[in-house]
Design a protein around this motif. Structure first.
Motif, mmCIF file in Angstrom:
data_model
loop_
_atom_site.group_PDB
_atom_site.id
_atom_site.type_symbol
_atom_site.label_atom_id
_atom_site.label_comp_id
_atom_site.label_asym_id
_atom_site.label_seq_id
_atom_site.Cartn_x
_atom_site.Cartn_y
_atom_site.Cartn_z
ATOM 1 N N PRO A 117 77.274 40.401 43.766
ATOM 2 C CA PRO A 117 77.839 39.545 44.818
ATOM 3 C C PRO A 117 78.541 40.375 45.889
ATOM 4 O O PRO A 117 79.111 41.427 45.611
ATOM 5 C CB PRO A 117 78.851 38.689 44.049
ATOM 6 N N ALA A 118 78.488 39.888 47.108
ATOM 7 C CA ALA A 118 79.240 40.521 48.200
ATOM 8 C C ALA A 118 80.734 40.276 47.950
ATOM 9 O O ALA A 118 81.112 39.233 47.405
ATOM 10 C CB ALA A 118 78.813 39.933 49.534
ATOM 11 N N PRO A 119 81.596 41.203 48.335
ATOM 12 C CA PRO A 119 83.016 41.089 47.987
ATOM 13 C C PRO A 119 83.736 39.874 48.582
ATOM 14 O O PRO A 119 84.525 39.231 47.890
ATOM 15 C CB PRO A 119 83.637 42.381 48.504
ATOM 16 N N ALA A 120 83.495 39.559 49.827
ATOM 17 C CA ALA A 120 84.259 38.485 50.467
ATOM 18 C C ALA A 120 83.621 37.114 50.298
ATOM 19 O O ALA A 120 84.310 36.125 50.080
ATOM 20 C CB ALA A 120 84.462 38.778 51.955
ATOM 21 N N THR A 121 82.303 37.059 50.415
ATOM 22 C CA THR A 121 81.619 35.754 50.395
ATOM 23 C C THR A 121 81.049 35.402 49.027
ATOM 24 O O THR A 121 80.723 34.253 48.784
ATOM 25 C CB THR A 121 80.458 35.743 51.403
ATOM 26 N N HIS A 122 80.882 36.406 48.189
ATOM 27 C CA HIS A 122 80.264 36.249 46.866
ATOM 28 C C HIS A 122 78.803 35.816 46.953
ATOM 29 O O HIS A 122 78.252 35.306 45.982
ATOM 30 C CB HIS A 122 81.065 35.295 45.977
ATOM 31 N N ILE A 123 78.193 36.023 48.113
ATOM 32 C CA ILE A 123 76.761 35.773 48.261
ATOM 33 C C ILE A 123 76.033 36.933 47.578
ATOM 34 O O ILE A 123 76.355 38.096 47.832
ATOM 35 C CB ILE A 123 76.357 35.704 49.749
ATOM 36 N N PRO A 124 75.073 36.651 46.704
ATOM 37 C CA PRO A 124 74.342 37.755 46.061
ATOM 38 C C PRO A 124 73.593 38.597 47.100
ATOM 39 O O PRO A 124 72.943 38.066 47.998
ATOM 40 C CB PRO A 124 73.358 37.044 45.143
ATOM 41 N N TYR A 125 73.721 39.908 46.974
ATOM 42 C CA TYR A 125 73.038 40.805 47.904
ATOM 43 C C TYR A 125 71.530 40.602 47.878
ATOM 44 O O TYR A 125 70.851 40.864 48.866
ATOM 45 C CB TYR A 125 73.373 42.267 47.605
#
Length: 154
Positions: A117-125
């Motif tokens: 997950p991306a650190p701020a949005t938690h969207i999976p890379y």
């Protein structure tokens, strides 16, 4: 095939335009928040970066659809029409094979990065990296159509 490419073109124009507008609004809003309210949105930089990645790769598909990629036209135009077709066929085949490697490697990369997950949005890379195989596959479709068009108009 022409209808399919026209639909792809229209979708990509709308999607890329939406991405660009969204990026502009998010970045502008973050600048205002940072300098006026002394608070920045933690997620805005990630979202703008992810949108930019998609915009670059899908923009490359649009450029291919419009034959706007760089090329050595002076060399191609110096050839007779018959030879020109075969040189362009060879170029399209080499490009399609290269793009197939991008599809394959991009899909493997997508699978590898889905759990991160991306650190701020938690969207999976992986969702961001999915643009690699997706755009390369679209480019292969465009190249097939352009190659068929080379020999359809004699």
């Amino acid at each position: 095939m022409t209808r399919i490419l026209a639909a792809i073109n229209r979708f990509l124009e709308l999607f890329c335009g939406t991405l660009l507008a969204g990026m502009s609004i998010i970045v502008f809003g973050n600048v205002v928040a940072r300098y006026v309210f002394q608070r920045a949105f933690a997620w805005s930089e990630e979202i703008a970066l992810f949108a930019f990645v998609w915009l670059v790769f899908l923009g490359a598909v649009l450029a291919l659809l419009r034959s706007r990629h760089l090329g050595l036209d002076i060399l191609i135009n110096a050839l007779p029409v018959g030879a020109r077709r075969y040189v362009l066929l060879l170029a399209n085949l080499v490009t399609a094979v290269t793009l197939w490697f991008v599809v394959y490697g991009g899909y493997k990369y997508y699978l590898t990065t889905v759990p991160w997950p991306a650190p701020a949005t938690h969207i999976p890379y992986g969702y961001i990296n999915a643009v690699l195989p997706f755009s390369a596959l679209l480019m292969i479709i465009v190249l097939v159509k352009q190659t068929l068009d080379l020999f359809a108009h004699k």
